[in-house]
Enzyme design. Structure first.
Site, PDB file in Angstrom:
ATOM      1  CE1 TYR A  97      -4.564  -9.790   6.865  1.00 18.69           C
ATOM      2  CE2 TYR A  97      -4.869 -10.195   9.196  1.00 18.69           C
ATOM      3  CZ  TYR A  97      -4.691  -9.310   8.151  1.00 18.69           C
ATOM      4  OH  TYR A  97      -4.638  -7.965   8.380  1.00 18.69           O
ATOM      5  CB  THR A 150     -12.677  -5.802  -4.910  1.00 18.12           C
ATOM      6  OG1 THR A 150     -13.675  -5.938  -3.890  1.00 18.12           O
ATOM      7  CG2 THR A 150     -13.351  -5.672  -6.238  1.00 18.12           C
ATOM      8  CG  MET A 162     -12.123 -10.222   4.089  1.00 17.78           C
ATOM      9  SD  MET A 162     -12.195 -11.961   4.420  1.00 17.78           S
ATOM     10  CE  MET A 162     -12.183 -12.605   2.788  1.00 17.78           C
ATOM     11  NE  ARG A 198      -3.672  -2.240   2.536  1.00 16.87           N
ATOM     12  CZ  ARG A 198      -4.719  -2.615   1.816  1.00 16.87           C
ATOM     13  NH1 ARG A 198      -5.159  -1.865   0.827  1.00 16.87           N
ATOM     14  NH2 ARG A 198      -5.339  -3.748   2.071  1.00 16.87           N
ATOM     15  N   GLY A 199       0.321   2.373  -0.331  1.00 18.92           N
ATOM     16  CA  GLY A 199       1.115   3.600  -0.383  1.00 18.92           C
ATOM     17  C   GLY A 199       2.079   3.572  -1.557  1.00 18.92           C
ATOM     18  CG  ASP A 241     -14.620  -6.457   0.393  1.00 17.02           C
ATOM     19  OD1 ASP A 241     -14.151  -7.504   0.860  1.00 17.02           O
ATOM     20  OD2 ASP A 241     -14.396  -5.329   0.887  1.00 17.02           O
ATOM     21  CG  ASN A 261     -11.405   1.138  -3.643  1.00 21.17           C
ATOM     22  OD1 ASN A 261     -10.402   0.525  -3.240  1.00 21.17           O
ATOM     23  ND2 ASN A 261     -12.297   1.633  -2.823  1.00 21.17           N
TER      24      ASN A 261
HETATM   25  P1  ATP Z   1      -7.778  -3.237  -1.462  1.00 23.77           P
HETATM   26  O1  ATP Z   1      -9.162  -3.524  -1.938  1.00 23.77           O
HETATM   27  O2  ATP Z   1      -7.025  -4.455  -1.118  1.00 23.77           O
HETATM   28  O3  ATP Z   1      -7.763  -2.187  -0.394  1.00 23.77           O
HETATM   29  P2  ATP Z   1      -6.792  -1.149  -3.121  1.00 23.77           P
HETATM   30  O4  ATP Z   1      -6.312  -1.115  -4.523  1.00 23.77           O
HETATM   31  O5  ATP Z   1      -7.991  -0.303  -2.824  1.00 23.77           O
HETATM   32  O6  ATP Z   1      -7.028  -2.654  -2.736  1.00 23.77           O
HETATM   33  P3  ATP Z   1      -5.063   0.614  -1.615  1.00 23.77           P
HETATM   34  O7  ATP Z   1      -4.064   0.253  -0.588  1.00 23.77           O
HETATM   35  O8  ATP Z   1      -6.179   1.512  -1.243  1.00 23.77           O
HETATM   36  O9  ATP Z   1      -5.595  -0.774  -2.148  1.00 23.77           O
HETATM   37  O10 ATP Z   1      -4.339   1.284  -2.875  1.00 23.77           O
HETATM   38  C1  ATP Z   1      -3.338   0.607  -3.609  1.00 23.77           C
HETATM   39  C2  ATP Z   1      -2.373   1.547  -4.224  1.00 23.77           C
HETATM   40  O11 ATP Z   1      -3.045   2.551  -4.960  1.00 23.77           O
HETATM   41  C3  ATP Z   1      -1.496   2.240  -3.198  1.00 23.77           C
HETATM   42  O12 ATP Z   1      -0.170   2.112  -3.618  1.00 23.77           O
HETATM   43  C4  ATP Z   1      -1.984   3.671  -3.214  1.00 23.77           C
HETATM   44  O13 ATP Z   1      -0.932   4.560  -3.003  1.00 23.77           O
HETATM   45  C5  ATP Z   1      -2.556   3.839  -4.598  1.00 23.77           C
HETATM   46  N1  ATP Z   1      -3.677   4.777  -4.591  1.00 23.77           N
HETATM   47  C6  ATP Z   1      -4.766   4.717  -3.806  1.00 23.77           C
HETATM   48  N2  ATP Z   1      -5.620   5.727  -4.062  1.00 23.77           N
HETATM   49  C7  ATP Z   1      -5.046   6.455  -5.048  1.00 23.77           C
HETATM   50  C8  ATP Z   1      -5.420   7.650  -5.771  1.00 23.77           C
HETATM   51  N3  ATP Z   1      -6.568   8.272  -5.528  1.00 23.77           N
HETATM   52  N4  ATP Z   1      -4.574   8.108  -6.711  1.00 23.77           N
HETATM   53  C9  ATP Z   1      -3.407   7.473  -6.965  1.00 23.77           C
HETATM   54  N5  ATP Z   1      -3.004   6.357  -6.346  1.00 23.77           N
HETATM   55  C10 ATP Z   1      -3.795   5.848  -5.390  1.00 23.77           C
HETATM   56 MG    MG Z   2      -9.509  -0.399  -1.394  1.00 21.01          MG
END
Ligand code: ATP
Ligand code: MG
Length: 461
Positions: free
Chosen positions: A384, A231, A276, A177-178, A233, A203
């Site tokens: 997990y 996802t 979840m 993440r991040g 979910d 998302n």
């Molecule tokens: P999960 O459903 O497992 O949470 P996710 O794709 O929503 O999956 P996040 O951790 O929210 O997981 O985001 C994944 C990556 O997308 C991260 O590296 C984050 O920095 C990037 N990201 C999230 N939101 C944005 C955004 N609005 N613009 C650009 N990058 C983003």
């Molecule tokens: Mg998400």
């Protein structure tokens, strides 16, 4: 439609189609199936028949006609819009392709949390790219982070590398993440010469993919950015289901069954299972429906009380009295008004949810102790264990088709799109639309009412 063509096609697409490259013959359907009845226009002759997806093929987003606004489930996808005219581009191989395979450098990245089927999608993308003739395929390690962290080097991918990766869960490439900013990511794409990017994630990841696509368009880069929604979910708008969901529901049965056995074998046993579902209760609802062992199903979309004459605890007391045991299945995002707000966020900026499972466990113990009734409460959180599973057969197939279609979409010159199954057909959708908000369980839907019929639970309000 014009908007879609303008926004989600790579620059100079019309020039390119002049000298587009023929697609490998593997993707051509060789069989001609005789159709009964009229084909729109003239039915092609044997010579004309090719079996590719025509760019004008469409998938309808809704196939049901609600005769009245009060019909169960009647809702507009996009208010003010006539649903009959809403459709998506059909996914699949086009006769002419935008990229010369020998000029392609493709990259795959997986972000967010784990989900069953990630490896299946990676594997299929690699295999399909190779069939197109792509020689340079790389994996970006540990999500978007792999674009900025110089310690992390790209992983070379080939059929040989990915051959058996679907036999285990997780992601071959790792997730995170991040990470870096969008312009950093695009700088890095340019530096590495990547012109096809496959993004597997939820998302957040898709918001990132869309921003990468926009930035590439701004810089007039010919980079195809294609997402595959991950996802567990099942909370992506319009799609019949997303990969990993089926496996999650199946694995959740094991946890629910264990909770049932524990509850049933104890004197006044109560089993609580947390599944979840941050904002959507699809896993809890489907797992409850599938197991038939759940007495109370709690989801984020439906408010409930724990205490009071109509609360969950009162019903649990009734169940102990009547049946001797009870099973509760709650989604992680359920009853967030009843738990301590944390205000904490993860590295991607997602709010860390309060733990409704633990809260229910504590309140149940406290309640029965206070009223002097013995109750044996067992709490199971299989999150997990479920996320790390390998995909089941049904998800395996879904991942395979999504992976192949992601590659077809990139080769067709689409960018800023994601691929999904809609009304049993595979389609390309613009990312901004599908991530505008999460798909929720409609408390007025037939499915939720089927779930209530199955558990026999009252309203907890
Ligand atoms: P999960 O459903 O497992 O949470 P996710 O794709 O929503 O999956 P996040 O951790 O929210 O997981 O985001 C994944 C990556 O997308 C991260 O590296 C984050 O920095 C990037 N990201 C999230 N939101 C944005 C955004 N609005 N613009 C650009 N990058 C983003
Ligand atoms: Mg998400």
């Amino acid at each position: 439609q014009r908007d879609f063509e303008q926004r989600f096609r790579l620059p100079h697409i019309t020039d390119i189609f002049e000298d587009a490259v023929p697609i490998p013959s593997t993707f051509c359907l060789k069989m001609r199936t005789p159709l009964n009845g009229d084909f729109p226009g003239n039915y092609p002759s044997d010579e004309e028949w090719h079996g590719y997806i025509n760019n004008n093929d469409r998938v309808l987003l809704k196939t049901i006609y609600y005769s009245s606004p009060t019909s169960a489930g009647a809702e507009c996808i996009d208010p003010g819009c006539n649903w009959v005219e809403q459709w998506a581009h059909r996914a699949g191989p086009r006769e002419k392709i935008y990229f010369k395979p020998e000029e392609v450098k493709a990259a795959i990245v997986t972000c967010g949390g784990l989900c069953p089927g990630l490896n299946d999608v990676i594997r299929q993308i690699v295999i399909t790219l190779e069939i197109y003739g792509v020689k340079r395929i790389v994996g970006i390690p540990f999500g978007y982070r792999g674009f900025s962290d110089t310690e992390l080097t790209e992983v070379l991918l080939s059929r040989k590398v990915v051959q058996n990766i679907h036999l285990s869960g997780g992601s071959l490439l790792g997730v995170s993440r991040g990470g870096p900013s969008v312009s950093e990511i695009v700088d890095n794409l340019e530096a590495r010469g990547i012109n096809m990017l496959f993004v597997l994630g939820g998302n957040g990841t898709h918001a990132g993919a869309n921003a990468i696509h926009d930035e590439c368009q701004k810089r007039r880069l010919k980079v195809a950015v294609v997402g595959v929604p991950k996802t567990i979910d099942n909370d992506i708008l319009l799609m019949d289901k997303t990969f990993g969901f089926d496996t999650a529901v199946e694995e959740a049965q094991r946890a629910i069954n264990s909770a049932y056995i524990e509850a049933h074998s104890a004197y006044h046993g109560i089993g609580i299972v947390k599944l979840m579902g941050r904002s959507s209760g699809f896993i809890a609802m489907h797992a409850s429906l599938a197991s038939g062992q759940v007495d109370i199903c709690l989801i984020p979309e439906v408010p409930f009380n724990i205490h009071g004459p109509h609360g969950v605890l009162n019903h649990l007391q009734y169940l102990l009295d009547k049946k001797g045991s009870a099973v509760v299945c709650t989604a992680e995002g359920a009853g967030q008004n009843l738990v301590q707000k944390t205000n904490a966020t993860d590295a991607s900026g997602n709010i860390v949810l309060g733990d409704i499972g633990v809260r229910l466990q504590q309140e149940t113990k406290k309640y029965f102790k206070e009223i002097g009734i013995h109750a044996d409460v067992k709490y199971i959180d299989p999150t997990y264990m479920i996320r790390a599973c390998r995909a089941n057969a049904s998800d395996g197939i879904l991942c395979t088709v999504l992976g192949q279609n992601a590659v077809h979409g990139a080769f067709a010159g689409f960018s800023g799109i994601t691929v999904g199954i809609i009304n049993t057909h595979y389609a390309y959708l613009p990312i901004p639309q599908v991530i505008s908000h999460p798909r929720l369980v409609d408390p007025n839907s037939r499915m939720w009412h089927r779930c209530l019929t199955s558990t026999g639970q009252p309203d907890f309000i």
